[in-house]
Design a protein around this motif. Structure first.
Motif, PDB file in Angstrom:
ATOM      1  N   SER A 245       4.600 -29.996  55.333  1.00 53.43           N
ATOM      2  CA  SER A 245       4.818 -29.561  53.969  1.00 53.43           C
ATOM      3  C   SER A 245       3.980 -29.845  52.455  1.00 53.43           C
ATOM      4  O   SER A 245       3.613 -30.416  51.961  1.00 53.43           O
ATOM      5  CB  SER A 245       6.708 -30.278  53.607  1.00 53.43           C
ATOM      6  OG  SER A 245       6.896 -31.186  53.752  1.00 53.43           O
ATOM      7  N   LYS A 246       4.036 -31.431  53.295  1.00 59.04           N
ATOM      8  CA  LYS A 246       2.825 -32.299  52.408  1.00 59.04           C
ATOM      9  C   LYS A 246       0.875 -31.889  52.897  1.00 59.04           C
ATOM     10  O   LYS A 246       0.679 -31.641  52.045  1.00 59.04           O
ATOM     11  CB  LYS A 246       3.018 -33.459  52.818  1.00 59.04           C
ATOM     12  CG  LYS A 246       4.318 -34.321  52.471  1.00 59.04           C
ATOM     13  CD  LYS A 246       4.054 -36.066  53.212  1.00 59.04           C
ATOM     14  CE  LYS A 246       5.525 -36.345  52.006  1.00 59.04           C
ATOM     15  NZ  LYS A 246       5.378 -38.283  52.284  1.00 59.04           N
ATOM     16  N   TRP A 247       0.676 -31.137  54.178  1.00 60.65           N
ATOM     17  CA  TRP A 247      -0.635 -31.513  54.079  1.00 60.65           C
ATOM     18  C   TRP A 247      -0.708 -29.432  53.446  1.00 60.65           C
ATOM     19  O   TRP A 247      -1.340 -29.410  53.165  1.00 60.65           O
ATOM     20  CB  TRP A 247      -0.721 -30.880  55.804  1.00 60.65           C
ATOM     21  CG  TRP A 247      -1.258 -30.213  56.325  1.00 60.65           C
ATOM     22  CD1 TRP A 247      -2.233 -29.344  56.882  1.00 60.65           C
ATOM     23  CD2 TRP A 247      -3.115 -30.379  56.057  1.00 60.65           C
ATOM     24  NE1 TRP A 247      -3.056 -28.206  57.328  1.00 60.65           N
ATOM     25  CE2 TRP A 247      -3.877 -29.353  56.595  1.00 60.65           C
ATOM     26  CE3 TRP A 247      -3.841 -31.646  55.743  1.00 60.65           C
ATOM     27  CZ2 TRP A 247      -5.250 -29.567  56.721  1.00 60.65           C
ATOM     28  CZ3 TRP A 247      -5.547 -31.787  55.392  1.00 60.65           C
ATOM     29  CH2 TRP A 247      -6.126 -30.388  56.418  1.00 60.65           C
ATOM     30  N   CYS A 248       0.446 -29.050  54.058  1.00 61.69           N
ATOM     31  CA  CYS A 248       0.419 -27.553  53.057  1.00 61.69           C
ATOM     32  C   CYS A 248      -0.115 -27.436  51.287  1.00 61.69           C
ATOM     33  O   CYS A 248      -0.749 -25.993  51.238  1.00 61.69           O
ATOM     34  CB  CYS A 248       0.830 -26.458  53.092  1.00 61.69           C
ATOM     35  SG  CYS A 248       2.536 -26.604  52.471  1.00 61.69           S
ATOM     36  N   MET A 249       0.058 -28.760  50.708  1.00 63.02           N
ATOM     37  CA  MET A 249      -0.524 -27.933  49.248  1.00 63.02           C
ATOM     38  C   MET A 249      -1.455 -28.843  49.251  1.00 63.02           C
ATOM     39  O   MET A 249      -2.125 -29.044  48.225  1.00 63.02           O
ATOM     40  CB  MET A 249       0.827 -29.210  48.626  1.00 63.02           C
ATOM     41  CG  MET A 249       1.930 -28.805  48.566  1.00 63.02           C
ATOM     42  SD  MET A 249       2.291 -27.641  47.368  1.00 63.02           S
ATOM     43  CE  MET A 249       3.729 -26.739  48.334  1.00 63.02           C
ATOM     44  N   LYS A 250      -1.944 -30.003  49.816  1.00 61.64           N
ATOM     45  CA  LYS A 250      -4.004 -29.822  49.763  1.00 61.64           C
ATOM     46  C   LYS A 250      -4.014 -28.601  49.927  1.00 61.64           C
ATOM     47  O   LYS A 250      -4.810 -27.081  50.180  1.00 61.64           O
ATOM     48  CB  LYS A 250      -4.374 -30.506  51.187  1.00 61.64           C
ATOM     49  CG  LYS A 250      -3.423 -32.104  50.818  1.00 61.64           C
ATOM     50  CD  LYS A 250      -3.668 -33.147  52.350  1.00 61.64           C
ATOM     51  CE  LYS A 250      -2.726 -34.230  52.582  1.00 61.64           C
ATOM     52  NZ  LYS A 250      -3.008 -35.664  51.346  1.00 61.64           N
ATOM     53  N   ASP A 251      -5.963 -29.125  49.041  1.00 59.89           N
ATOM     54  CA  ASP A 251      -7.271 -28.094  48.938  1.00 59.89           C
ATOM     55  C   ASP A 251      -7.550 -27.776  49.831  1.00 59.89           C
ATOM     56  O   ASP A 251      -7.834 -26.091  50.156  1.00 59.89           O
ATOM     57  CB  ASP A 251      -7.729 -28.933  47.988  1.00 59.89           C
ATOM     58  CG  ASP A 251      -7.777 -28.632  46.329  1.00 59.89           C
ATOM     59  OD1 ASP A 251      -6.071 -28.166  46.012  1.00 59.89           O
ATOM     60  OD2 ASP A 251      -8.018 -29.520  45.469  1.00 59.89           O
ATOM     61  N   GLU A 252      -7.543 -28.458  51.357  1.00 63.82           N
ATOM     62  CA  GLU A 252      -8.064 -27.978  52.058  1.00 63.82           C
ATOM     63  C   GLU A 252      -7.416 -26.838  53.092  1.00 63.82           C
ATOM     64  O   GLU A 252      -8.148 -25.992  53.487  1.00 63.82           O
ATOM     65  CB  GLU A 252      -8.118 -29.184  53.415  1.00 63.82           C
ATOM     66  CG  GLU A 252      -8.572 -30.754  53.210  1.00 63.82           C
ATOM     67  CD  GLU A 252      -8.369 -31.242  52.380  1.00 63.82           C
ATOM     68  OE1 GLU A 252      -8.353 -33.004  52.409  1.00 63.82           O
ATOM     69  OE2 GLU A 252      -7.540 -31.108  51.586  1.00 63.82           O
ATOM     70  N   VAL A 253      -6.332 -26.862  52.982  1.00 69.89           N
ATOM     71  CA  VAL A 253      -5.265 -25.603  53.291  1.00 69.89           C
ATOM     72  C   VAL A 253      -5.736 -24.057  52.380  1.00 69.89           C
ATOM     73  O   VAL A 253      -4.918 -24.578  51.309  1.00 69.89           O
ATOM     74  CB  VAL A 253      -4.047 -25.954  53.128  1.00 69.89           C
ATOM     75  CG1 VAL A 253      -3.651 -24.527  53.965  1.00 69.89           C
ATOM     76  CG2 VAL A 253      -3.805 -27.070  54.437  1.00 69.89           C
ATOM     77  N   GLU A 254      -5.856 -23.261  52.992  1.00 73.24           N
ATOM     78  CA  GLU A 254      -6.924 -22.288  51.784  1.00 73.24           C
ATOM     79  C   GLU A 254      -5.577 -21.219  51.138  1.00 73.24           C
ATOM     80  O   GLU A 254      -4.631 -21.108  52.280  1.00 73.24           O
ATOM     81  CB  GLU A 254      -7.705 -21.562  52.226  1.00 73.24           C
ATOM     82  CG  GLU A 254      -7.763 -19.845  51.997  1.00 73.24           C
ATOM     83  CD  GLU A 254      -9.157 -19.265  52.108  1.00 73.24           C
ATOM     84  OE1 GLU A 254      -9.387 -17.798  51.633  1.00 73.24           O
ATOM     85  OE2 GLU A 254      -9.281 -18.726  53.245  1.00 73.24           O
ATOM     86  N   LYS A 255      -5.454 -20.864  50.368  1.00 72.52           N
ATOM     87  CA  LYS A 255      -3.982 -20.725  49.439  1.00 72.52           C
ATOM     88  C   LYS A 255      -4.587 -18.983  49.403  1.00 72.52           C
ATOM     89  O   LYS A 255      -5.625 -19.100  48.443  1.00 72.52           O
ATOM     90  CB  LYS A 255      -3.354 -20.849  48.479  1.00 72.52           C
ATOM     91  CG  LYS A 255      -3.235 -22.095  48.478  1.00 72.52           C
ATOM     92  CD  LYS A 255      -2.192 -23.042  49.184  1.00 72.52           C
ATOM     93  CE  LYS A 255      -1.865 -23.716  49.198  1.00 72.52           C
ATOM     94  NZ  LYS A 255      -3.070 -25.889  49.399  1.00 72.52           N
ATOM     95  N   VAL A 256      -3.758 -17.675  50.042  1.00 70.54           N
ATOM     96  CA  VAL A 256      -4.604 -16.516  49.715  1.00 70.54           C
ATOM     97  C   VAL A 256      -3.200 -15.138  49.459  1.00 70.54           C
ATOM     98  O   VAL A 256      -1.846 -16.016  50.139  1.00 70.54           O
ATOM     99  CB  VAL A 256      -4.925 -15.926  51.059  1.00 70.54           C
ATOM    100  CG1 VAL A 256      -5.144 -14.393  51.373  1.00 70.54           C
ATOM    101  CG2 VAL A 256      -5.916 -16.755  51.939  1.00 70.54           C
ATOM    102  N   PRO A 257      -3.708 -14.580  48.062  1.00 66.93           N
ATOM    103  CA  PRO A 257      -2.804 -13.719  47.782  1.00 66.93           C
ATOM    104  C   PRO A 257      -2.061 -12.966  49.043  1.00 66.93           C
ATOM    105  O   PRO A 257      -2.623 -12.694  50.377  1.00 66.93           O
ATOM    106  CB  PRO A 257      -3.058 -13.016  47.040  1.00 66.93           C
ATOM    107  CG  PRO A 257      -3.980 -13.666  46.602  1.00 66.93           C
ATOM    108  CD  PRO A 257      -5.029 -14.474  47.614  1.00 66.93           C
TER     109      PRO A 257
END
Length: 585
Positions: A245-257
């Motif tokens: 839940s903390k890791w997913c908010m980092k920029d390293e995890v790409e966010k895709v529509p």
């Protein structure tokens, strides 16, 4: 036979074949350390997720009867869940995807009854009660999301699997069980991991079930909602993992529509996710689900739908244009020169139905050896049989007692004496039965008069194909429970002594009658006998801090020293920070 679990207004609607997946929640098997792990994770989650989760999360915890202090009892959850039209049942780890989806279609939340160990406190590869109860349950308090979940289950339960899907399910189930069991050997884990990775690389074309599981994973399990720049968490896998839940908010995890493309993005359940999909709102989830359903065989039918069922080697159903439904294991389809299905066959027990209700006299006992029928129009006759009036049928010789030869456009020939016809409520003919009947396609014999009465389904095309039976009651107990059972952890005398100390700390906290001597006594034993346990000293520090005992400084120093072990560093830091936050409040 009485069900072995509590029935309520929701669960009593479950079909009987799902009952076998339900187990009694092993509440007495949860150790005091399990309870402490639950409390630690939930306190962390409420503190952190209150800032990054969807607005429904905190309110949903209350609405679904989930306490921060102790692992929930299923009966207690159900008393509260029924107020929003849902229920929960306990199961043993992963269950087959079709069964999981079917439970969801009946508004029943499937909750893996095991509890993660302290070694997997941040993330567990196995489904557990933190993931299921604290992850899934709170968001279903949102009506729009709850309807998406129900509809997803309804559509997903009809998705056709490939023969390899079940093998993958069993492989992942075994790997998750081994990884969660502290008594597993590294060799066992490595072999199971290799099997999963080999299957992932050799699955071939993704089945409907594999694709819809991908959609489920990227929404229900690991979904984000809002904007790409400022997403909130709603997926249960993230809501239940203090690490991810903390890791997913980092920029390293790409966010895709989030789009239909997510159906073709597979995942590895044993590792943190490298990218996540963001939906603008819950309504968009339903839009993408409908887009996917429009591509499924349940809505497109045709030759491809039949071929998917043959490839699955599992129970499935096709529906013809008249509405007659044929349910069984499909093994053969004959096509014409235009690659159009002209004859379809099942092997073994088969049932015929209309509008999901079995036709009287056409269950699996009558069609025990299989079923075959031509599909299409009669050669040289413009009007299909299904559109013929009684007068038309008589004109073409298709009536009781008449010897008739029916030659279909695809070359299938039916020769026999008409016994009777079966119609639906609107008068449309569904089935014609013959005696002394021979069915051929060129030189291929498809039915011989010695085989008995020939029942021919009527329909010019296959309009739908889907997994499972049309009438859920036709095949009785379908689906199977995995023979690989979740391991019951074997505890040593030392383990049990440690859990006894956890139990004592819980009692002190709950009764509010705690002395500094109590804490000193427990701490002394922890220091000497359980040097690798960091959670119990943290709970002792909480009690000492709340009561302003002088030993709090000693406990804090002890925990600061334990932080040198990288396995505990973040966990202890988070616990200390949480304690400070509670003091400030």
């Amino acid at each position: 036979m009485e069900p072995h679990f509590e029935l309520n207004e929701v669960t009593k609607k479950l079909p009987k074949h799902l009952h076998k997946f339900v187990v009694k929640q092993p509440y007495d098997e949860y150790t005091a350390q399990n309870q402490a792990v639950w409390r630690y994770v939930m306190r962390m989650n409420v503190d952190y997720l209150g800032k990054v989760a969807h607005d429904s999360y905190l309110d949903g915890l209350k609405k679904t009867g989930i306490s921060v202090e102790k692992i929930p009892h299923m009966q207690g959850m159900n008393r509260i869940l029924k107020e929003i039209g849902w229920a929960a049942v306990s199961v043993d780890g992963f269950i087959p995807p079709n069964a999981f989806m079917e439970f969801q279609a009946y508004n029943v939340l499937v909750i893996a009854s095991d509890m993660r160990t302290i070694d997997h406190i941040e993330y567990t590869p196995a489904p557990d009660i933190i993931h299921e109860a604290a992850g899934h349950a709170p968001i279903i308090a949102n009506p729009e999301y709850a309807e998406y979940l129900r509809r997803f289950g309804e559509i997903g339960a009809k998705a056709i699997s490939s023969a390899k899907d079940y093998e993958m399910y069993e492989a992942i189930r075994l790997l998750s069980i081994l990884k969660e069991d502290p008594n597993s050997t590294q060799k066992e884990i490595d072999e199971a991991q290799d099997k999963v990775e080999w299957l992932q690389d050799n699955m071939g074309e993704l089945s409907e079930m594999a694709q819809i599981r991908n959609l489920h994973w990227w929404t229900v399990e690991y979904g984000l909602i809002g904007t790409l720049d400022d997403p909130k968490i709603y997926g249960a896998g993230l809501l239940s993992s203090i690490g991810e839940s903390k890791w997913c908010m980092k920029d390293e995890v790409e966010k895709v529509p989030y789009t239909l493309d997510a159906a073709n993005v597979s995942f590895d359940i044993t590792k943190p996710q490298p990218q996540l999909f963001v939906t603008p709102d819950f309504a968009h989830l339903s839009l993408v689900l409908e887009q996917f359903a429009n591509k499924m065989a349940i809505r497109t039918g045709g030759l491809k739908g039949i071929e998917k069922l043959i490839d699955s080697k599992n129970l499935g159903t096709i529906e013809l244009s008249t509405g007659i439904q044929i349910s069984g294991v499909f093994t053969n389809v004959i096509t014409d020169e235009n690659n159009k299905a002209i004859y379809v066959q099942t092997t073994g027990p088969t049932a015929l139905a209309n509008r999901d209700k079995e036709l009287i006299g056409h269950g699996i006992n009558y069609h025990a050896e299989g079923f075959g029928s031509p599909i299409g129009k009669l050669k040289g006759i413009n009007i299909p049989i299904e559109n013929m009036s009684p007068r038309d049928l008589k004109a073409y010789g298709i009536y009781e007692g008449e010897q008739v030869t029916l030659e279909f456009e695809g070359g299938v020939k039916v020769v026999g004496e008409v016994i009777t016809g079966t119609r639906d409520l609107r008068g449309r003919i569904l089935l014609i039965s013959f005696k002394n009947c021979t069915v051929t396609h060129g030189d291929t014999l498809l039915f011989h008069p010695d085989w008995g009465v020939y029942d021919m389904a009527v329909g010019v095309e296959v309009v739908s194909a889907f997994a499972g039976s049309a009438d859920v009651a036709s095949f009785g107990d379908v689906g199977k429970v995995s023979e690989t059972k979740t391991h019951k952890i074997q505890y040593s005398d030392s383990d049990r002594r440690l859990y006894g100390l956890y139990d004592r700390v819980r009692e002190l906290r709950e009764c509010g009658m705690v002395s500094e001597e109590d804490i000193e006594e427990i701490f002394t034993e922890v220091k000497s006998k359980f040097k690798n346990d960091w959670l119990l000293p943290l709970e002792l520090l909480e009690l000492a801090t709340l009561n302003n005992f002088s030993i709090k400084q000693t406990l804090r120093e002890y925990l600061e020293n334990m932080k040198s072990n990288k396995s505990y560093t973040t966990l202890i830091e988070n616990g200390l920070l949480l304690l400070e936050n509670y003091q400030e409040v």
